[in-house]
Design an enzyme around this catalytic site. Structure first.
Site, PDB file in Angstrom:
ATOM      1  N   TYR A 148      -8.544  -1.826  -4.893  1.00 28.85           N
ATOM      2  CA  TYR A 148      -7.085  -1.932  -4.743  1.00 28.85           C
ATOM      3  C   TYR A 148      -6.699  -1.240  -3.443  1.00 28.85           C
ATOM      4  CZ  TYR A 148      -2.122  -1.199  -5.271  1.00 28.85           C
ATOM      5  OH  TYR A 148      -0.776  -1.192  -5.037  1.00 28.85           O
ATOM      6  N   GLU A 196       0.387  -5.246  -0.005  1.00 24.17           N
ATOM      7  CA  GLU A 196      -0.585  -4.937  -1.059  1.00 24.17           C
ATOM      8  C   GLU A 196      -1.720  -5.956  -1.061  1.00 24.17           C
ATOM      9  OE1 GLU A 196       0.509  -3.297  -5.277  1.00 24.17           O
ATOM     10  OE2 GLU A 196       0.552  -5.464  -5.446  1.00 24.17           O
TER      11      GLU A 196
END
Lengths: 287, 390
Positions: free
Chosen positions: B113, B201
């Site tokens: 992530y 992101e």
């Protein structure tokens, strides 16, 4: 006594020749604020308000000529960050930025720069400051508040007016009213102002007006519990606001579930703060 | 967990995955080969060009697409057409799927992530990374927060290389990938900074079986307030996925959120607008909307606001609460009169004007057949009664 501004404040208006700048400068002068200069790049040498206020090309020139010690910013959002940098560089100790809609990344750069200087920024996206009967810096309508011993600090604009007006209607006055603004990144937070009110001899009670989002009210509650001797009354806006849009996973990781009105009210009540159900209830809670 | 409606922030523009990844690629971040398709035929053609296995990914502006069945793997072009057909017929959380992204399928070894966002408490951008990437990252953050690495970036200095290396080391990335990771970190930072993003992101950033880093999924949110310097981004806003009234409101610079109640609210200032909703509810009513006309609204903006409120058939009464400051009550009154002339509303209207030029505003509305109120509580009570037909 009061905090931040008083009758000795020598005010400079950045963006004085714009529509908002001139309208609110007129209002501030008629309230009694000592407006000593205006700045609009390219309009240096002109005078406004029937020749009462000189206009300069830069903040530096205005400070040199007039000894201004506070600046209020009315310039549009795309130019406001530059105006704040300019005021900070010219050594203005108190900068009040009224402008709304400034990009968040711009404000992060401004805030991190200003933190390196001995400068206080109030705002942006705020109604400014009012010390009733002495000085008004910003856009709070002067006639809705009277001098008194209640310190008012708020993240909101017009909601603050409601509270000042509700106090006035029952004969209660304000020592100083500080609108810290509702933007995610601003210059002055609740704790900064609570500390000033705690040390101000004229302020006997404090009203704190918060809203949903962020954790400033929660931190204020911790500060109040640990440091405040003066009673604090609060109102938190957004008790019925629906869940809003989230900022990806990152928003959840950084902010978690913080920010609801219910959580803030709980934190404040645990710190001994009386929380009003609606703004017009505040005066009775102060008695 | 939802982040609550934020009065003066949270105004941002979501980009689709394919739009975000196009921006990432521009900043040197490796993304899978692929293109966006609006029909099954297009999807088939793209799959043929790519050859081999492809992923068909619905492009809607909500999270949880995979869990809703909006992301599928196809073995060949024919299956790609079939799955694209299915996905294009889907609705995900109420949003119809209009486009799919057809990407070559990656052979995934590990999921990371990686994101950057604004940390309002720290007043700085923050880079967030975790070796436990993928769809359950929030669960990871909640249960094993030590697996989430956060590094704040000085907005005046920008991301420094040592910070990228620190992150790479903290998520136990193999040393041979550090250099590539630093390039991706630097690209992500620049993409975030140059587009005035509130979020950039990558989830997941994968290590492939052949030991390469690839951004498989991307999400960006752009700060609405900064769109003046990004006309190219403003142009690619997908307005198909928001209520038409919200699109219309933005055109006039109004903050508007539609709700389910029957009392239309028009207020200046977000805090006061939320308070007006709170107090309507406190006295037994249900607000039909959140509407902040902002500071210094002129008559034209007010008229637009009123048209938007009255376009909602559920609205049985309208509450105007204007506390003039930078907004002048006489301007608001003029806007109300203009709109009434146009729209000819047949619902009761409760108006409260206080502050700058309030007297002039009240005088202008003297003959407009409106219910007037002195205090906020009084105005809310009258609006609630009016909506109930009393």
């Amino acid at each position: 006594m009061s905090i931040l501004i008083n009758k000795d404040t020598r005010l400079l208006v950045q963006g004085i020749t714009g529509n908002e700048g001139i309208f609110h400068t007129t209002q501030m002068v008629s309230y009694g604020t000592n407006v000593v200069a205006g700045v609009t790049p390219g309009k240096g040498g002109e005078w406004v308000l029937d020749g009462k206020v000189p206009v300069f090309d830069s903040v530096k020139l205005a400070v040199e000529a007039t000894g201004a010690n506070c600046s209020v910013i009315f310039v549009p959002a795309r130019f406001a960050p530059d105006a704040m940098f300019e005021a900070a560089d010219a050594g203005i100790p108190l900068i009040v930025c009224i402008t709304e809609g400034i990009p968040v990344q711009d404000m992060m750069r401004v805030r991190n720069y200003i933190d390196q200087k001995n400068v206080r920024l109030v705002g942006p996206n705020c109604p400014g400051l009012l010390t009733p009967g002495e000085s008004k810096v910003g856009i709070i309508p002067g006639d809705i508040a009277i001098p008194g011993n209640v310190g008012v600090v708020s993240r909101s604009g017009t909601l603050t007016y409601e509270v000042l007006y509700a106090l006035k209607l029952v004969g209660m006055g304000a020592s100083t009213c500080v609108g810290i603004g509702g933007d995610p990144i601003n210059g002055t937070n609740f704790i900064d102002v609570l500390e000033m009110f705690e040390h101000d001899p004229l302020t006997e009670k404090v009203v704190l007006i918060g809203e949903i989002g962020g954790t400033d009210e929660d931190k204020a509650a911790e500060y109040i519990a640990a440091n405040m001797t003066k009673p604090v009354v609060s109102f938190i806006a957004g008790q019925t606001a629906p869940p809003g849009k989230r900022m990806g996973h990152a928003g959840a990781i950084i902010e978690g579930s913080a920010g609801s009105a219910a959580d803030k009210i709980k934190a404040l009540e645990a710190a001994g703060v009386k929380v009003a159900k609606h703004p017009e209830e505040i005066p009775s809670l102060l008695k | 967990m939802p982040v609550l409606l934020k009065s003066k922030q949270g105004k941002n523009m979501k980009l689709h995955e394919y739009q975000s990844k196009t921006i990432f690629a521009k900043y040197g971040i490796p993304i899978p080969k692929g293109r966006v398709a609006a029909t099954a035929d297009e999807a088939k053609q793209i799959a043929e060009e790519l050859g081999g296995r492809v992923v068909i990914k619905s492009q809607v502006l909500v999270g949880g697409r995979g869990k809703a069945g909006g992301v599928k793997v196809a073995k060949n072009a024919d299956e790609a057409a079939e799955l694209a057909q299915q996905i294009l017929a889907m609705e995900i959380k109420g949003l119809p799927v209009r486009k799919v992204l057809v990407d070559e399928a990656a052979a995934i070894e590990h999921e990371i992530y990686f994101s950057i966002t604004n940390d309002r408490a720290a007043k700085k951008p923050v880079m967030i990374a975790s070796s436990a990437g993928g769809v359950d990252i929030e669960e990871v953050a909640a249960t094993t927060p030590e697996k989430i690495i956060k590094v704040h970036i000085d907005p005046l200095l920008g991301l420094r290389d040592y910070q990228s290396r620190d992150i790479a080391a903290s998520i136990d990335l193999p040393r041979e990938l550090w250099r590539d990771f630093s390039r991706i970190a630097s690209g992500l930072w620049q993409a975030y900074r140059d587009t005035d993003a509130e979020l950039a992101e990558i989830n997941p950033l994968v290590i492939t079986k052949d030991n390469k880093l690839v951004a498989l999924d991307g999400k960006m949110l752009i700060d609405d307030n900064a769109l003046f310097r990004h006309p190219d981004l403003a142009e690619i806003r997908d307005v198909d996925e928001e209520a038409p009234a919200e699109t219309e409101a933005r055109r006039y610079g109004l903050s508007f959120i539609k709700l389910d109640g029957n009392i239309g609210c028009m207020v200046n200032g977000a805090g006061l607008a939320m308070t007006s909703m709170d107090i309507v509810k406190l006295f037994g009513g249900e607000p039909a909307n959140f509407l902040d006309i902002g500071g210094g609204a002129g008559a034209e903006k007010v008229a637009a606001a009123m048209r938007i409120i009255l376009s909602d058939p559920n609205v049985k009464a309208v509450l105007f609460n204007i506390f003039g400051g930078i907004t002048r009550c006489d301007e608001v009154a003029r806007g109300i009169l203009t709109a009434m002339d146009e729209v000819k509303p047949n619902v009761p209207m409760v108006v409260r004007l206080v502050g700058t030029n309030a007297e002039e505003g009240r005088r202008l509305l003297d003959n407009a057949n409106m219910i007037t109120a002195e205090t906020l509580a009084d105005a809310a009570k009258k609006a609630v009664a009016a909506a109930k037909g009393n």
